[in-house]
Motif scaffolding. Sequence first.
Motif, mmCIF file in Angstrom:
data_model
loop_
_atom_site.group_PDB
_atom_site.id
_atom_site.type_symbol
_atom_site.label_atom_id
_atom_site.label_comp_id
_atom_site.label_asym_id
_atom_site.label_seq_id
_atom_site.Cartn_x
_atom_site.Cartn_y
_atom_site.Cartn_z
ATOM 1 N N VAL A 154 0.853 -1.194 0.000
ATOM 2 C CA VAL A 154 0.000 0.000 0.000
ATOM 3 C C VAL A 154 0.888 1.243 0.000
ATOM 4 C CG1 VAL A 154 -1.716 1.330 1.304
ATOM 5 C CG2 VAL A 154 -1.944 -1.172 1.137
ATOM 6 N N ARG A 155 1.913 1.245 0.845
ATOM 7 C CA ARG A 155 2.850 2.386 0.934
ATOM 8 C C ARG A 155 3.468 2.678 -0.438
ATOM 9 N NH1 ARG A 155 5.879 3.920 5.499
ATOM 10 N NH2 ARG A 155 5.456 1.900 6.474
ATOM 11 N N THR A 156 3.951 1.630 -1.106
ATOM 12 C CA THR A 156 4.594 1.790 -2.410
ATOM 13 C C THR A 156 3.620 2.352 -3.442
ATOM 14 O OG1 THR A 156 6.136 -0.002 -1.948
ATOM 15 C CG2 THR A 156 5.771 0.541 -4.279
ATOM 16 N N GLU A 157 2.425 1.808 -3.488
ATOM 17 C CA GLU A 157 1.439 2.271 -4.466
ATOM 18 C C GLU A 157 0.960 3.688 -4.178
ATOM 19 O OE1 GLU A 157 0.647 0.919 -7.385
ATOM 20 O OE2 GLU A 157 2.079 -0.668 -6.928
ATOM 21 N N LEU A 158 0.845 4.052 -2.894
ATOM 22 C CA LEU A 158 0.468 5.427 -2.563
ATOM 23 C C LEU A 158 1.565 6.400 -2.985
ATOM 24 C CD1 LEU A 158 -1.198 4.936 0.938
ATOM 25 C CD2 LEU A 158 -2.351 5.629 -1.188
ATOM 26 N N GLU A 159 2.814 5.995 -2.814
ATOM 27 C CA GLU A 159 3.927 6.843 -3.240
ATOM 28 C C GLU A 159 3.910 7.018 -4.764
ATOM 29 O OE1 GLU A 159 6.777 9.497 -2.682
ATOM 30 O OE2 GLU A 159 5.796 8.462 -1.031
ATOM 31 N N VAL A 160 3.613 5.948 -5.478
ATOM 32 C CA VAL A 160 3.493 6.042 -6.936
ATOM 33 C C VAL A 160 2.358 7.001 -7.296
ATOM 34 C CG1 VAL A 160 2.898 4.748 -9.027
ATOM 35 C CG2 VAL A 160 4.524 3.780 -7.382
ATOM 36 N N LEU A 161 1.253 6.916 -6.572
ATOM 37 C CA LEU A 161 0.109 7.799 -6.820
ATOM 38 C C LEU A 161 0.508 9.267 -6.703
ATOM 39 C CD1 LEU A 161 -2.924 8.370 -7.223
ATOM 40 C CD2 LEU A 161 -3.199 8.041 -4.749
#
Length: 186
Positions: free
Chosen positions: A55-62
């Motif tokens: 989730v952390r990684t995908e939020l950072e990508v967002l």
Amino acid sequence: MYQLPPIDEFKAQLPEEQKVVIDHLFEPCDSLNWFIQNFVIGKQFSSYPEFINLVRTELEVLVNRDGFFAARNGYEANTLINNIISAHPRLGAPKTTKLSQHSAEEQKKLGSEEMQKRLAELNERYEKTFPGLRYVVFVNGRSRDEIIVNMEERIRRNDIALERSEAFQAMCDIALDRAAKLDVKL
């Protein structure tokens, strides 16, 4: 007290059942649930820490892919980001504010009415500096004074992209702490 299901059971649940788990780990937020269902659930993870870090990684990508995200999903990225971050309650929210069970526990040590007033003033300044956002920080282990200094520094810095990134990092740190406290084999 709520206990997280084993990770394999969570992965096999229907989205509505997964939302209950997600709401306990993070804060109840339809936007975050939608995001996790679309960008995280289908990926490989074998523990709650792995799930939360995905989730952390995908939020950072967002935070870093506005145009692509908006065009691909018909969803304005900044609105989605703001909805997710603002699902967190204000730090030092008045006692009459309805908080999740976890937020109430995390915030109960924030102190006196004088401290509550100071936090209310800082929340107002923060939200004027960053419209649509809430100040999110991992409180555990930090003194009230450290939190105030951090909040003041972030307001002075006035960097919206960095603020969104730090808020997502804090949300995930909070989720990792909650997962550990929910007495599950991580």
